[in-house]
Design a protein around this motif. Structure first.
Motif, short mmCIF file in Angstrom:
data_model
loop_
_atom_site.label_atom_id
_atom_site.label_comp_id
_atom_site.label_asym_id
_atom_site.label_seq_id
_atom_site.Cartn_x
_atom_site.Cartn_y
_atom_site.Cartn_z
N GLU A 13 -12.46 -9.11 2.81
CA GLU A 13 -13.35 -9.93 3.70
C GLU A 13 -13.31 -9.39 5.15
OE1 GLU A 13 -11.89 -13.74 2.82
OE2 GLU A 13 -13.37 -14.10 0.89
N ARG A 14 -12.12 -8.85 5.65
CA ARG A 14 -12.10 -8.39 7.11
C ARG A 14 -12.98 -7.15 7.10
NH1 ARG A 14 -5.82 -8.98 8.38
NH2 ARG A 14 -5.92 -11.25 8.76
N ASN A 16 -15.58 -6.55 5.60
CA ASN A 16 -17.10 -7.12 5.37
C ASN A 16 -17.58 -6.24 4.28
OD1 ASN A 16 -18.92 -9.05 5.77
ND2 ASN A 16 -19.93 -7.80 7.13
#
Length: 117
Positions: A13-14, A16
């Motif tokens: 998620e970091r 993306n």
């Protein structure tokens, strides 16, 4: 939730990227990655973890570090106070991660030895 899977999800998620994209990069099925991230897979293959570390450029010790969880208590007026933190890793998980780290170190030493011949 499996802490290793949670950390993989957090890294993803970091950066993306979607599960589908990461699964492709790590050469696993998207469904398998989803199960890992959701704690439905208890044991994660050593070679897969090495791919994760390489892809995200993290040290394997990242997966050994304890996840800090805030123990919050809500009062009657709705104010939330932090009553401390704790490590949510069980001893079994820590031992497994120590074994993974030792295997990675052994593998790296062997590769270094082979490259220096």
């Amino acid at each position: 939730m499996n802490s290793v899977g949670f950390k993989i999800k957090r890294l993803r998620e970091r950066k993306n990227i979607s599960q589908e994209e990461l699964a492709y990069k790590l050469e696993v099925y998207q469904g398998t990655l989803s199960k890992m991230e959701n704690g439905m897979v208890e044991r994660i293959d050593f070679s897969f973890m090495q791919k994760v570390c390489d892809y995200f450029e993290v040290d394997p010790n990242y997966f050994l570090e304890g996840e800090t969880v805030i123990n919050e208590v809500q009062t009657n007026n709705g104010v939330v106070y932090n009553k401390g933190t704790f490590n949510n890793f069980s001893e079994e998980i820590l031992k497994n991660q120590e074994q993974i780290t030792k295997l990675i170190e052994s593998q790296n030493k062997l590769i270094e030895k082979l490259l220096n011949k």
